[in-house]
Design a protein around this motif. Structure first.
Motif, PDB file in Angstrom:
ATOM      1  N   ARG A 164      -5.475   9.535   7.325  1.00 18.16           N
ATOM      2  CA  ARG A 164      -5.390   8.002   8.079  1.00 18.16           C
ATOM      3  C   ARG A 164      -6.161   7.648   7.028  1.00 18.16           C
ATOM      4  N   PHE A 165      -6.117   6.457   6.350  1.00 15.62           N
ATOM      5  CA  PHE A 165      -6.598   5.627   5.374  1.00 15.62           C
ATOM      6  C   PHE A 165      -6.239   3.667   5.842  1.00 15.62           C
ATOM      7  N   TRP A 166      -6.791   3.543   5.786  1.00 11.15           N
ATOM      8  CA  TRP A 166      -6.946   1.497   5.513  1.00 11.15           C
ATOM      9  C   TRP A 166      -5.307   1.856   4.114  1.00 11.15           C
ATOM     10  N   ASN A 167      -4.678  -0.002   4.795  1.00  9.45           N
ATOM     11  CA  ASN A 167      -4.112  -0.350   3.265  1.00  9.45           C
ATOM     12  C   ASN A 167      -4.995  -0.738   2.767  1.00  9.45           C
ATOM     13  N   ASN A 168      -6.198  -1.378   2.945  1.00  5.25           N
ATOM     14  CA  ASN A 168      -6.914  -2.107   1.427  1.00  5.25           C
ATOM     15  C   ASN A 168      -7.444  -0.833   1.026  1.00  5.25           C
ATOM     16  N   ASP A 169      -7.987   0.318   1.997  1.00  2.00           N
ATOM     17  CA  ASP A 169      -8.457   1.045   0.750  1.00  2.00           C
ATOM     18  C   ASP A 169      -7.553   1.539  -0.437  1.00  2.00           C
ATOM     19  N   VAL A 170      -6.385   1.849  -0.110  1.00  2.26           N
ATOM     20  CA  VAL A 170      -4.705   1.758  -1.371  1.00  2.26           C
ATOM     21  C   VAL A 170      -4.782   1.675  -1.686  1.00  2.26           C
ATOM     22  N   LEU A 171      -5.061   0.019  -2.364  1.00  5.13           N
ATOM     23  CA  LEU A 171      -4.562  -1.437  -2.745  1.00  5.13           C
ATOM     24  C   LEU A 171      -5.744  -1.145  -3.275  1.00  5.13           C
ATOM     25  N   THR A 172      -7.437  -0.982  -3.212  1.00  7.94           N
ATOM     26  CA  THR A 172      -8.094  -1.639  -3.929  1.00  7.94           C
ATOM     27  C   THR A 172      -9.059   0.044  -4.680  1.00  7.94           C
ATOM     28  N   ASN A 173      -8.728   1.183  -3.855  1.00  6.85           N
ATOM     29  CA  ASN A 173     -10.131   2.208  -4.431  1.00  6.85           C
ATOM     30  C   ASN A 173      -9.002   3.540  -4.242  1.00  6.85           C
ATOM     31  N   ILE A 174      -7.635   3.243  -4.993  1.00  5.66           N
ATOM     32  CA  ILE A 174      -6.652   4.757  -5.034  1.00  5.66           C
ATOM     33  C   ILE A 174      -6.990   5.728  -5.084  1.00  5.66           C
ATOM     34  N   GLU A 175      -7.780   5.934  -6.309  1.00  3.58           N
ATOM     35  CA  GLU A 175      -8.537   7.603  -7.025  1.00  3.58           C
ATOM     36  C   GLU A 175      -9.210   7.718  -5.769  1.00  3.58           C
ATOM     37  N   SER A 176     -10.113   7.915  -4.911  1.00  2.00           N
ATOM     38  CA  SER A 176     -10.894   7.720  -3.764  1.00  2.00           C
ATOM     39  C   SER A 176      -9.779   8.526  -2.326  1.00  2.00           C
ATOM     40  N   VAL A 177      -8.878   7.383  -2.461  1.00  5.00           N
ATOM     41  CA  VAL A 177      -8.006   8.233  -0.965  1.00  5.00           C
ATOM     42  C   VAL A 177      -6.532   9.084  -1.845  1.00  5.00           C
ATOM     43  N   ALA A 214       0.843  -1.209   0.101  1.00  2.00           N
ATOM     44  CA  ALA A 214      -0.031   0.129   0.379  1.00  2.00           C
ATOM     45  C   ALA A 214       1.055   1.423  -0.280  1.00  2.00           C
ATOM     46  N   GLU A 215       1.732   1.299   0.800  1.00  2.00           N
ATOM     47  CA  GLU A 215       2.905   2.287   0.340  1.00  2.00           C
ATOM     48  C   GLU A 215       3.175   2.567  -0.472  1.00  2.00           C
ATOM     49  N   GLN A 216       3.825   1.325  -1.386  1.00  2.00           N
ATOM     50  CA  GLN A 216       4.236   1.031  -2.529  1.00  2.00           C
ATOM     51  C   GLN A 216       3.472   2.236  -3.752  1.00  2.00           C
ATOM     52  N   ALA A 217       2.008   1.676  -3.513  1.00  2.00           N
ATOM     53  CA  ALA A 217       1.656   2.355  -4.460  1.00  2.00           C
ATOM     54  C   ALA A 217       1.212   3.484  -4.125  1.00  2.00           C
ATOM     55  N   ILE A 218       0.963   3.832  -2.869  1.00  2.00           N
ATOM     56  CA  ILE A 218       0.335   5.742  -2.723  1.00  2.00           C
ATOM     57  C   ILE A 218       1.922   6.087  -2.674  1.00  2.00           C
ATOM     58  N   TRP A 219       2.997   5.792  -2.688  1.00  2.00           N
ATOM     59  CA  TRP A 219       3.929   7.229  -2.925  1.00  2.00           C
ATOM     60  C   TRP A 219       4.202   7.159  -4.498  1.00  2.00           C
ATOM     61  N   TYR A 220       4.139   5.492  -5.267  1.00  2.00           N
ATOM     62  CA  TYR A 220       4.425   5.793  -6.472  1.00  2.00           C
ATOM     63  C   TYR A 220       3.489   7.293  -7.473  1.00  2.00           C
ATOM     64  N   ARG A 255       2.948  22.191   3.082  1.00  2.00           N
ATOM     65  CA  ARG A 255       1.131  21.945   3.176  1.00  2.00           C
ATOM     66  C   ARG A 255       0.599  21.289   5.026  1.00  2.00           C
ATOM     67  N   MET A 256       2.033  20.590   5.687  1.00  2.00           N
ATOM     68  CA  MET A 256       1.533  20.920   6.829  1.00  2.00           C
ATOM     69  C   MET A 256       0.455  19.325   6.850  1.00  2.00           C
ATOM     70  N   LEU A 257       0.293  18.752   5.734  1.00  2.00           N
ATOM     71  CA  LEU A 257      -0.079  17.306   6.106  1.00  2.00           C
ATOM     72  C   LEU A 257       0.196  16.125   6.575  1.00  2.00           C
ATOM     73  N   VAL A 258       0.295  15.479   7.382  1.00  2.00           N
ATOM     74  CA  VAL A 258       0.530  13.950   7.558  1.00  2.00           C
ATOM     75  C   VAL A 258      -0.232  13.268   6.918  1.00  2.00           C
ATOM     76  N   VAL A 259       0.120  12.002   5.973  1.00  2.00           N
ATOM     77  CA  VAL A 259      -0.624  10.604   5.435  1.00  2.00           C
ATOM     78  C   VAL A 259      -0.420   9.547   6.368  1.00  2.00           C
ATOM     79  N   GLU A 260      -1.345   9.329   6.716  1.00  2.00           N
ATOM     80  CA  GLU A 260      -0.662   7.672   7.334  1.00  2.00           C
ATOM     81  C   GLU A 260      -1.411   7.106   6.765  1.00  2.00           C
ATOM     82  N   LEU A 261      -0.315   5.392   6.177  1.00  2.00           N
ATOM     83  CA  LEU A 261      -1.522   4.395   5.696  1.00  2.00           C
ATOM     84  C   LEU A 261      -1.539   3.047   7.171  1.00  2.00           C
ATOM     85  N   ASP A 262      -3.019   2.438   7.918  1.00  2.00           N
ATOM     86  CA  ASP A 262      -2.773   1.430   8.696  1.00  2.00           C
ATOM     87  C   ASP A 262      -3.639   0.512   8.248  1.00  2.00           C
ATOM     88  N   GLY A 263      -2.734  -0.429   8.915  1.00  2.00           N
ATOM     89  CA  GLY A 263      -3.174  -1.941   8.794  1.00  2.00           C
ATOM     90  C   GLY A 263      -3.643  -2.253   9.612  1.00  2.00           C
TER      91      GLY A 263
END
Length: 129
Positions: free
Chosen positions: A86-99, A16-22, A52-60
């Motif tokens: 905060r986003f669930w890893n599964n959301d990144v992997l299955t619906n990255i556009e919404s994330v 998930a981290e690799q997918a969003i980092w890309y 922009r003082m924004l942190v994005v965290e991915l959670d398993g």
């Protein structure tokens, strides 16, 4: 010190981290510079846009059991002026556009998200915590 830990985390990123980092790297999102596995005081955050003082965290799944730690960490980062998404890893992997849409919305917004965070285990974690 967290610098060595941050380096290790960069080398061992989850799928998930690799997918969003890309999609975040090289100023691809709204021209904003993101850093990955970046140290902010005593914490290493998954991704941060300092301008922009924004942190994005991915959670398993393990984050269900460390809610108090995550909440304290988010509160601390907010005291430093950061907004935390905060986003669930599964959301990144299955619906990255919404994330990514949620991240773009947060980048455009000067303040906290108008939507409250869902309770743990209730829906996607696509709002600020």
């Amino acid at each position: 010190m967290n610098v060595d830990r941050a380096r290790g985390l960069r080398l061992g990123m989850t799928d998930a981290e690799q997918a969003i980092w890309y999609r975040l790297r090289n100023r691809q999102l709204e021209g904003c510079k993101f850093r990955r596995q970046h140290e902010i005081d005593r914490y290493v955050v998954d991704f941060v846009c300092s301008e922009r003082m924004l942190v994005v965290e991915l959670d398993g799944g393990q984050h269900l059991e460390q809610q108090n730690y995550d909440d304290a960490r988010s509160r601390y980062l907010r005291t430093k002026g950061y907004r935390v998404l905060r986003f669930w890893n599964n959301d990144v992997l299955t619906n990255i556009e919404s994330v990514l849409e949620a991240v773009v919305e947060a980048l455009a917004s000067p303040g906290p998200s108008p939507q409250p965070s869902p309770r743990r285990g209730e829906g996607a974690r696509t709002t600020e915590s």
